[in-house]
Design a protein around this motif. Sequence first.
Motif, PDB file in Angstrom:
ATOM      1  N   GLN A  39      32.980   8.891 -37.737  1.00  0.00           N
ATOM      2  CA  GLN A  39      33.634  10.068 -38.311  1.00  0.00           C
ATOM      3  C   GLN A  39      34.987   9.699 -38.907  1.00  0.00           C
ATOM      4  O   GLN A  39      35.368  10.196 -39.970  1.00  0.00           O
ATOM      5  N   LEU A  40      35.710   8.819 -38.229  1.00  0.00           N
ATOM      6  CA  LEU A  40      37.000   8.386 -38.762  1.00  0.00           C
ATOM      7  C   LEU A  40      36.800   7.571 -40.037  1.00  0.00           C
ATOM      8  O   LEU A  40      37.591   7.693 -40.990  1.00  0.00           O
ATOM      9  N   SER A  41      35.753   6.765 -40.093  1.00  0.00           N
ATOM     10  CA  SER A  41      35.501   5.974 -41.301  1.00  0.00           C
ATOM     11  C   SER A  41      35.218   6.881 -42.494  1.00  0.00           C
ATOM     12  O   SER A  41      35.646   6.592 -43.615  1.00  0.00           O
ATOM     13  N   VAL A  42      34.519   7.997 -42.272  1.00  0.00           N
ATOM     14  CA  VAL A  42      34.244   8.934 -43.362  1.00  0.00           C
ATOM     15  C   VAL A  42      35.534   9.589 -43.845  1.00  0.00           C
ATOM     16  O   VAL A  42      35.727   9.806 -45.040  1.00  0.00           O
ATOM     17  N   LEU A  43      36.439   9.893 -42.917  1.00  0.00           N
ATOM     18  CA  LEU A  43      37.720  10.482 -43.296  1.00  0.00           C
ATOM     19  C   LEU A  43      38.588   9.499 -44.072  1.00  0.00           C
ATOM     20  O   LEU A  43      39.285   9.866 -45.012  1.00  0.00           O
ATOM     21  N   LEU A  44      38.545   8.230 -43.683  1.00  0.00           N
ATOM     22  CA  LEU A  44      39.355   7.214 -44.342  1.00  0.00           C
ATOM     23  C   LEU A  44      38.714   6.718 -45.631  1.00  0.00           C
ATOM     24  O   LEU A  44      39.406   6.457 -46.624  1.00  0.00           O
ATOM     25  N   VAL A  45      37.394   6.561 -45.605  1.00  0.00           N
ATOM     26  CA  VAL A  45      36.644   6.037 -46.751  1.00  0.00           C
ATOM     27  C   VAL A  45      35.459   6.958 -46.987  1.00  0.00           C
ATOM     28  O   VAL A  45      34.358   6.717 -46.475  1.00  0.00           O
ATOM     29  N   PRO A  46      35.633   8.049 -47.723  1.00  0.00           N
ATOM     30  CA  PRO A  46      34.550   9.024 -47.868  1.00  0.00           C
ATOM     31  C   PRO A  46      33.219   8.435 -48.316  1.00  0.00           C
ATOM     32  O   PRO A  46      32.159   8.895 -47.893  1.00  0.00           O
ATOM     33  N   ARG A  47      33.256   7.380 -49.142  1.00  0.00           N
ATOM     34  CA  ARG A  47      31.994   6.820 -49.598  1.00  0.00           C
ATOM     35  C   ARG A  47      31.206   6.126 -48.485  1.00  0.00           C
ATOM     36  O   ARG A  47      30.033   5.801 -48.669  1.00  0.00           O
ATOM     37  N   SER A  48      31.843   5.900 -47.329  1.00  0.00           N
ATOM     38  CA  SER A  48      31.103   5.288 -46.222  1.00  0.00           C
ATOM     39  C   SER A  48      30.059   6.237 -45.650  1.00  0.00           C
ATOM     40  O   SER A  48      29.157   5.799 -44.922  1.00  0.00           O
ATOM     41  N   ALA A  49      30.149   7.534 -45.958  1.00  0.00           N
ATOM     42  CA  ALA A  49      29.125   8.475 -45.490  1.00  0.00           C
ATOM     43  C   ALA A  49      27.753   8.064 -46.005  1.00  0.00           C
ATOM     44  O   ALA A  49      26.754   8.108 -45.268  1.00  0.00           O
ATOM     45  N   ALA A  50      27.671   7.650 -47.272  1.00  0.00           N
ATOM     46  CA  ALA A  50      26.397   7.220 -47.839  1.00  0.00           C
ATOM     47  C   ALA A  50      25.909   5.940 -47.166  1.00  0.00           C
ATOM     48  O   ALA A  50      24.701   5.772 -46.918  1.00  0.00           O
ATOM     49  N   LEU A  51      26.834   5.026 -46.851  1.00  0.00           N
ATOM     50  CA  LEU A  51      26.467   3.790 -46.162  1.00  0.00           C
ATOM     51  C   LEU A  51      25.844   4.080 -44.811  1.00  0.00           C
ATOM     52  O   LEU A  51      24.811   3.503 -44.443  1.00  0.00           O
ATOM     53  N   LEU A  52      26.445   4.988 -44.050  1.00  0.00           N
ATOM     54  CA  LEU A  52      25.935   5.317 -42.722  1.00  0.00           C
ATOM     55  C   LEU A  52      24.568   5.979 -42.807  1.00  0.00           C
ATOM     56  O   LEU A  52      23.686   5.712 -41.977  1.00  0.00           O
ATOM     57  N   VAL A  53      24.380   6.831 -43.800  1.00  0.00           N
ATOM     58  CA  VAL A  53      23.064   7.462 -43.996  1.00  0.00           C
ATOM     59  C   VAL A  53      22.013   6.407 -44.350  1.00  0.00           C
ATOM     60  O   VAL A  53      20.896   6.421 -43.823  1.00  0.00           O
ATOM     61  N   ASP A  54      22.369   5.478 -45.238  1.00  0.00           N
ATOM     62  CA  ASP A  54      21.424   4.426 -45.631  1.00  0.00           C
ATOM     63  C   ASP A  54      21.064   3.540 -44.446  1.00  0.00           C
ATOM     64  O   ASP A  54      19.892   3.162 -44.267  1.00  0.00           O
ATOM     65  N   TYR A  55      22.071   3.181 -43.641  1.00  0.00           N
ATOM     66  CA  TYR A  55      21.788   2.340 -42.473  1.00  0.00           C
ATOM     67  C   TYR A  55      20.859   3.061 -41.502  1.00  0.00           C
ATOM     68  O   TYR A  55      19.899   2.470 -40.997  1.00  0.00           O
ATOM     69  N   ASP A  56      21.126   4.329 -41.246  1.00  0.00           N
ATOM     70  CA  ASP A  56      20.286   5.085 -40.325  1.00  0.00           C
ATOM     71  C   ASP A  56      18.856   5.188 -40.841  1.00  0.00           C
ATOM     72  O   ASP A  56      17.899   5.084 -40.057  1.00  0.00           O
ATOM     73  N   ARG A  57      18.696   5.370 -42.148  1.00  0.00           N
ATOM     74  CA  ARG A  57      17.352   5.466 -42.713  1.00  0.00           C
ATOM     75  C   ARG A  57      16.596   4.144 -42.550  1.00  0.00           C
ATOM     76  O   ARG A  57      15.421   4.138 -42.138  1.00  0.00           O
ATOM     77  N   VAL A  58      17.239   3.033 -42.863  1.00  0.00           N
ATOM     78  CA  VAL A  58      16.596   1.729 -42.719  1.00  0.00           C
ATOM     79  C   VAL A  58      16.287   1.443 -41.250  1.00  0.00           C
ATOM     80  O   VAL A  58      15.215   0.910 -40.915  1.00  0.00           O
ATOM     81  N   LEU A  59      17.190   1.821 -40.351  1.00  0.00           N
ATOM     82  CA  LEU A  59      16.959   1.624 -38.923  1.00  0.00           C
ATOM     83  C   LEU A  59      15.724   2.387 -38.459  1.00  0.00           C
ATOM     84  O   LEU A  59      14.878   1.840 -37.726  1.00  0.00           O
ATOM     85  N   ARG A  60      15.595   3.628 -38.880  1.00  0.00           N
ATOM     86  CA  ARG A  60      14.429   4.421 -38.482  1.00  0.00           C
ATOM     87  C   ARG A  60      13.142   3.834 -39.031  1.00  0.00           C
ATOM     88  O   ARG A  60      12.112   3.786 -38.336  1.00  0.00           O
ATOM     89  N   GLN A  61      13.182   3.354 -40.263  1.00  0.00           N
ATOM     90  CA  GLN A  61      11.981   2.754 -40.850  1.00  0.00           C
ATOM     91  C   GLN A  61      11.624   1.447 -40.149  1.00  0.00           C
ATOM     92  O   GLN A  61      10.438   1.152 -39.931  1.00  0.00           O
ATOM     93  N   ARG A  62      12.636   0.655 -39.805  1.00  0.00           N
ATOM     94  CA  ARG A  62      12.357  -0.603 -39.104  1.00  0.00           C
ATOM     95  C   ARG A  62      11.818  -0.328 -37.707  1.00  0.00           C
ATOM     96  O   ARG A  62      10.899  -1.017 -37.240  1.00  0.00           O
ATOM     97  N   ASN A  63      12.363   0.664 -37.026  1.00  0.00           N
ATOM     98  CA  ASN A  63      11.843   1.009 -35.696  1.00  0.00           C
ATOM     99  C   ASN A  63      10.397   1.474 -35.777  1.00  0.00           C
ATOM    100  O   ASN A  63       9.581   1.143 -34.905  1.00  0.00           O
ATOM    101  N   ALA A  64      10.072   2.246 -36.803  1.00  0.00           N
ATOM    102  CA  ALA A  64       8.684   2.690 -36.968  1.00  0.00           C
ATOM    103  C   ALA A  64       7.769   1.498 -37.190  1.00  0.00           C
ATOM    104  O   ALA A  64       6.644   1.446 -36.669  1.00  0.00           O
ATOM    105  N   LEU A  65       8.249   0.532 -37.957  1.00  0.00           N
ATOM    106  CA  LEU A  65       7.474  -0.677 -38.202  1.00  0.00           C
ATOM    107  C   LEU A  65       7.274  -1.467 -36.917  1.00  0.00           C
ATOM    108  O   LEU A  65       6.164  -1.954 -36.633  1.00  0.00           O
ATOM    109  N   LEU A  66       8.331  -1.582 -36.108  1.00  0.00           N
ATOM    110  CA  LEU A  66       8.220  -2.299 -34.836  1.00  0.00           C
ATOM    111  C   LEU A  66       7.233  -1.608 -33.897  1.00  0.00           C
ATOM    112  O   LEU A  66       6.443  -2.271 -33.218  1.00  0.00           O
ATOM    113  N   ARG A  67       7.282  -0.282 -33.839  1.00  0.00           N
ATOM    114  CA  ARG A  67       6.343   0.440 -32.976  1.00  0.00           C
ATOM    115  C   ARG A  67       4.906   0.231 -33.431  1.00  0.00           C
ATOM    116  O   ARG A  67       4.006   0.027 -32.606  1.00  0.00           O
TER     117      ARG A  67
END
Length: 413
Positions: free
Chosen positions: A138-166
Amino acid sequence: MYISHLSLVDFRSYETVDLELGPGVTTMVGPNGQGKTNLVEAVGYLATLGSHRVASDAALVRSGAERAVVRARVVRGDRAQTVELEVNPGRSNRARINRGALGRARDVLGIVRTVLFAPEDLALVKGEPDGRRRFLDQLSVLLVPRSAALLVDYDRVLRQRNALLRSASAGRRRGGRGPSGPPPEGDPLATLDVWDARLASLGAQVLALRAEIVAGLAPYVAAAYDEVSAGQGAAEIRYRSTSDEALADPGVRDGAREPEEASAVGLEARLLEALVSVRERELERGVTLVGPHRDDVVLTLAGLPAKGYASHGESWSFALALRLASYRVMTDGVPEDLVLLSGAADWGADGEPILVLDDVFAELDARRRERLARMVADGGQVLITAAVAEDVPAGLDGAQIQVSTGRAERVDD
């Protein structure tokens, strides 16, 4: 920076509310359960697109309504902007700036900046790592607003990789195939290397930004704890990564980074190496075991882990120090000697944020109340909620809003 007008439609307990606000201290007073926190929650939502109380947007919409609207007029220097967020549970939220066309919600990030103190902050010290990770993000988004997109992208890739592992794990159990040998055609493992590379690339950026924020916070945390606690112990904060000790080098933890030893490319390579090293365990469990989503922020007091060793009062002092340090970093900017590995050259001082103290004074003893009051009294805009006005130290006198059963009205005019 301050909010001069706040308007809510179908947000939490409010069908409609319009409030005139101003710089300095404003206290919102009323019995518990009447909607005080809903008002400051709306302010925080404008800043982070998230609530400090709930994870789901559905809880923010008044019962029986389809959507909620949060609108504010934000003044910074001689410039004013109107920002509006439309909260649509189950669908994409939308935003509007200065009555323009509706667009993406994250387009408004950076217009409102807040530091919010709340009773839930005690979990930053006593709770699990996910709360401390959320604090940094949350602090990173306040300091660097564009990091919100980075966090969303990381979470999406993480979920897809976990689905692949399962899927791969289930396939192994059905087929009885061991770890050796190439994956057969159609095996989910055939694409795992691709997802490893994507996770490592995004994860390294998250790691670098988080490490920089922790390094920037560290001196402010120590100073704020010393002031809140009157010198009772030294508070320290550092980042702990699960990615094969990618950030274990003291030079990385403390901000004295050497590019050859701790480059952004180096973090990506270490994270990728860590993913390869734990692959068999991940296939057994069907989940990604290393990366920013499993990291932690280590808090120590007088050399001992704050969690488990600090008293209740010490834990509160540490939690307050984390928020006060956030305020100082947002106000003063990145330390000059901090080498930015994340490439986030746009983060730094961007004006004094709005301070929000949500029912915090009721949780503190008299000594900590007075010290906190002295530390925040000169804030450009300070929004306070309290069940009774007597909970707020006299040094924070200012405008007052009475809150009762979905109504909020100024009583100081």
